[in-house]
Write a protein that holds these residues in place. Structure first.
Motif, PDB file in Angstrom:
ATOM      1  N   VAL A   7     -19.143   1.093  -9.461  1.00 30.59           N
ATOM      2  CA  VAL A   7     -19.981   1.692  -8.417  1.00 30.59           C
ATOM      3  C   VAL A   7     -19.742   3.192  -8.270  1.00 30.59           C
ATOM      4  N   GLY A   8     -18.755   3.718  -8.971  1.00 26.84           N
ATOM      5  CA  GLY A   8     -18.485   5.153  -8.927  1.00 26.84           C
ATOM      6  C   GLY A   8     -17.715   5.578 -10.156  1.00 26.84           C
ATOM      7  N   ILE A   9     -18.036   6.770 -10.666  1.00 31.06           N
ATOM      8  CA  ILE A   9     -17.363   7.308 -11.849  1.00 31.06           C
ATOM      9  C   ILE A   9     -17.107   8.788 -11.639  1.00 31.06           C
ATOM     10  N   SER A  10     -15.899   9.223 -11.962  1.00 31.21           N
ATOM     11  CA  SER A  10     -15.587  10.651 -12.010  1.00 31.21           C
ATOM     12  C   SER A  10     -15.218  10.981 -13.451  1.00 31.21           C
ATOM     13  N   ARG A  11     -16.154  11.565 -14.168  1.00 34.11           N
ATOM     14  CA  ARG A  11     -15.885  11.914 -15.568  1.00 34.11           C
ATOM     15  C   ARG A  11     -14.880  13.064 -15.651  1.00 34.11           C
ATOM     16  N   ARG A  12     -14.806  13.839 -14.573  1.00 34.07           N
ATOM     17  CA  ARG A  12     -13.879  14.979 -14.524  1.00 34.07           C
ATOM     18  C   ARG A  12     -12.429  14.529 -14.631  1.00 34.07           C
ATOM     19  N   ASN A  13     -12.082  13.446 -13.932  1.00 38.44           N
ATOM     20  CA  ASN A  13     -10.682  13.009 -13.952  1.00 38.44           C
ATOM     21  C   ASN A  13     -10.479  11.624 -14.556  1.00 38.44           C
ATOM     22  N   VAL A  17     -14.561   3.373  -9.984  1.00 37.27           N
ATOM     23  CA  VAL A  17     -14.382   2.415  -8.892  1.00 37.27           C
ATOM     24  C   VAL A  17     -15.172   1.154  -9.216  1.00 37.27           C
ATOM     25  N   VAL A  18     -14.527   0.011  -9.012  1.00 37.35           N
ATOM     26  CA  VAL A  18     -15.155  -1.288  -9.224  1.00 37.35           C
ATOM     27  C   VAL A  18     -15.276  -2.000  -7.876  1.00 37.35           C
ATOM     28  N   ARG A  19     -16.462  -2.580  -7.635  1.00 35.74           N
ATOM     29  CA  ARG A  19     -16.675  -3.440  -6.465  1.00 35.74           C
ATOM     30  C   ARG A  19     -16.655  -4.874  -6.976  1.00 35.74           C
ATOM     31  N   ASP A  20     -15.750  -5.691  -6.429  1.00 34.76           N
ATOM     32  CA  ASP A  20     -15.634  -7.080  -6.904  1.00 34.76           C
ATOM     33  C   ASP A  20     -16.657  -7.980  -6.215  1.00 34.76           C
ATOM     34  N   ASP A  23     -16.933  -7.827  -2.455  1.00 32.36           N
ATOM     35  CA  ASP A  23     -17.223  -6.480  -1.924  1.00 32.36           C
ATOM     36  C   ASP A  23     -15.974  -5.636  -1.687  1.00 32.36           C
ATOM     37  N   GLN A  24     -14.880  -5.960  -2.341  1.00 31.10           N
ATOM     38  CA  GLN A  24     -13.673  -5.141  -2.251  1.00 31.10           C
ATOM     39  C   GLN A  24     -13.724  -4.074  -3.346  1.00 31.10           C
ATOM     40  N   LEU A  25     -13.168  -2.905  -3.057  1.00 25.96           N
ATOM     41  CA  LEU A  25     -13.175  -1.786  -3.993  1.00 25.96           C
ATOM     42  C   LEU A  25     -11.796  -1.587  -4.610  1.00 25.96           C
ATOM     43  N   VAL A  26     -11.792  -1.218  -5.898  1.00 28.45           N
ATOM     44  CA  VAL A  26     -10.554  -0.970  -6.632  1.00 28.45           C
ATOM     45  C   VAL A  26     -10.782   0.246  -7.530  1.00 28.45           C
ATOM     46  N   VAL A  27      -9.791   1.155  -7.592  1.00 19.48           N
ATOM     47  CA  VAL A  27      -9.894   2.367  -8.404  1.00 19.48           C
ATOM     48  C   VAL A  27      -9.053   2.221  -9.664  1.00 19.48           C
ATOM     49  N   PHE A  28      -9.646   2.631 -10.803  1.00 19.62           N
ATOM     50  CA  PHE A  28      -8.968   2.598 -12.095  1.00 19.62           C
ATOM     51  C   PHE A  28      -9.074   3.948 -12.788  1.00 19.62           C
ATOM     52  N   GLU A  29      -8.099   4.222 -13.630  1.00 13.14           N
ATOM     53  CA  GLU A  29      -8.183   5.334 -14.562  1.00 13.14           C
ATOM     54  C   GLU A  29      -8.509   4.751 -15.936  1.00 13.14           C
ATOM     55  N   LEU A  74     -13.620   2.335   1.249  1.00 17.18           N
ATOM     56  CA  LEU A  74     -14.624   3.227   0.679  1.00 17.18           C
ATOM     57  C   LEU A  74     -14.187   4.682   0.813  1.00 17.18           C
ATOM     58  N   ALA A  75     -13.612   5.038   1.949  1.00 17.96           N
ATOM     59  CA  ALA A  75     -13.152   6.413   2.162  1.00 17.96           C
ATOM     60  C   ALA A  75     -12.070   6.788   1.154  1.00 17.96           C
ATOM     61  N   HIS A  76     -11.148   5.875   0.892  1.00 16.68           N
ATOM     62  CA  HIS A  76     -10.091   6.146  -0.078  1.00 16.68           C
ATOM     63  C   HIS A  76     -10.667   6.281  -1.484  1.00 16.68           C
ATOM     64  N   ALA A  77     -11.587   5.398  -1.852  1.00 12.60           N
ATOM     65  CA  ALA A  77     -12.204   5.461  -3.178  1.00 12.60           C
ATOM     66  C   ALA A  77     -12.933   6.784  -3.367  1.00 12.60           C
ATOM     67  N   ARG A  78     -13.671   7.215  -2.372  1.00  9.17           N
ATOM     68  CA  ARG A  78     -14.379   8.507  -2.456  1.00  9.17           C
ATOM     69  C   ARG A  78     -13.412   9.660  -2.585  1.00  9.17           C
ATOM     70  N   ALA A  79     -12.330   9.623  -1.819  1.00  2.37           N
ATOM     71  CA  ALA A  79     -11.341  10.701  -1.880  1.00  2.37           C
ATOM     72  C   ALA A  79     -10.686  10.784  -3.257  1.00  2.37           C
ATOM     73  N   VAL A  80     -10.372   9.627  -3.827  1.00  2.00           N
ATOM     74  CA  VAL A  80      -9.737   9.589  -5.152  1.00  2.00           C
ATOM     75  C   VAL A  80     -10.680  10.120  -6.217  1.00  2.00           C
ATOM     76  N   LEU A  81     -11.960   9.799  -6.098  1.00  2.00           N
ATOM     77  CA  LEU A  81     -12.946  10.291  -7.075  1.00  2.00           C
ATOM     78  C   LEU A  81     -13.248  11.775  -6.905  1.00  2.00           C
ATOM     79  N   GLY A  82     -12.804  12.334  -5.805  1.00  3.36           N
ATOM     80  CA  GLY A  82     -13.021  13.762  -5.574  1.00  3.36           C
ATOM     81  C   GLY A  82     -14.270  14.086  -4.810  1.00  3.36           C
TER      82      GLY A  82
END
Length: 83
Positions: A7-13, A17-20, A23-29, A74-82
Motif C-alpha cells: 500500500v506504500g513504497i518509498s523508492r528513495r529508501n 508497507v504491506v496491509r494484511d 487491515d494491519q500495516l507492516v513496514v519492510f525494507e 498508519l502514522a508510523h508507516a507514513r513517517a517511516v516512508l518519509g
C-alpha cells in the motif's frame, strides 16, 4: 503464511508497507531487485522482525526483505516512508 498487499513504497529508501488481510500495516525494507508496485500481493510471515523472505505473487519470485516494524499504525508507516 499471511497474505497482504503493498500500500506504500518509498523508492528513495527502499521501504514498502504491506496491509494484511486484517487491515494491519507492516513496514519492510527491500533487500532484493524485485520491481514492486502498489497493490502487489505478497505472501509470507509478515510479522517477523529482521531478515527473511516474502513471496512476490505477480513475479512469482521470492524476495529478501528486512522486517522493520512489526504491526504499526498508519502514522508510523507514513513517517517511516518519509511522508
Amino acid at each position: 503464511m499471511a497474505r497482504g498487499n503493498i500500500v506504500g513504497i518509498s523508492r528513495r529508501n527502499g521501504l514498502f508497507v504491506v496491509r494484511d488481510e486484517s487491515d494491519q500495516l507492516v513496514v519492510f525494507e527491500l533487500l532484493d531487485s524485485v520491481d514492486l508496485e502498489i497493490d502487489d500481493e505478497v505472501i509470507g510471515d509478515l510479522y517477523v522482525l529482521g531478515g527473511h523472505e516474502l513471496r512476490h505473487v505477480r513475479s512469482g519470485e521470492t524476495m529478501a526483505v528486512y522486517g522493520q516494524s512489526g504491526v504499526c499504525t498508519l502514522a508510523h508507516a507514513r513517517a517511516v516512508l518519509g511522508g
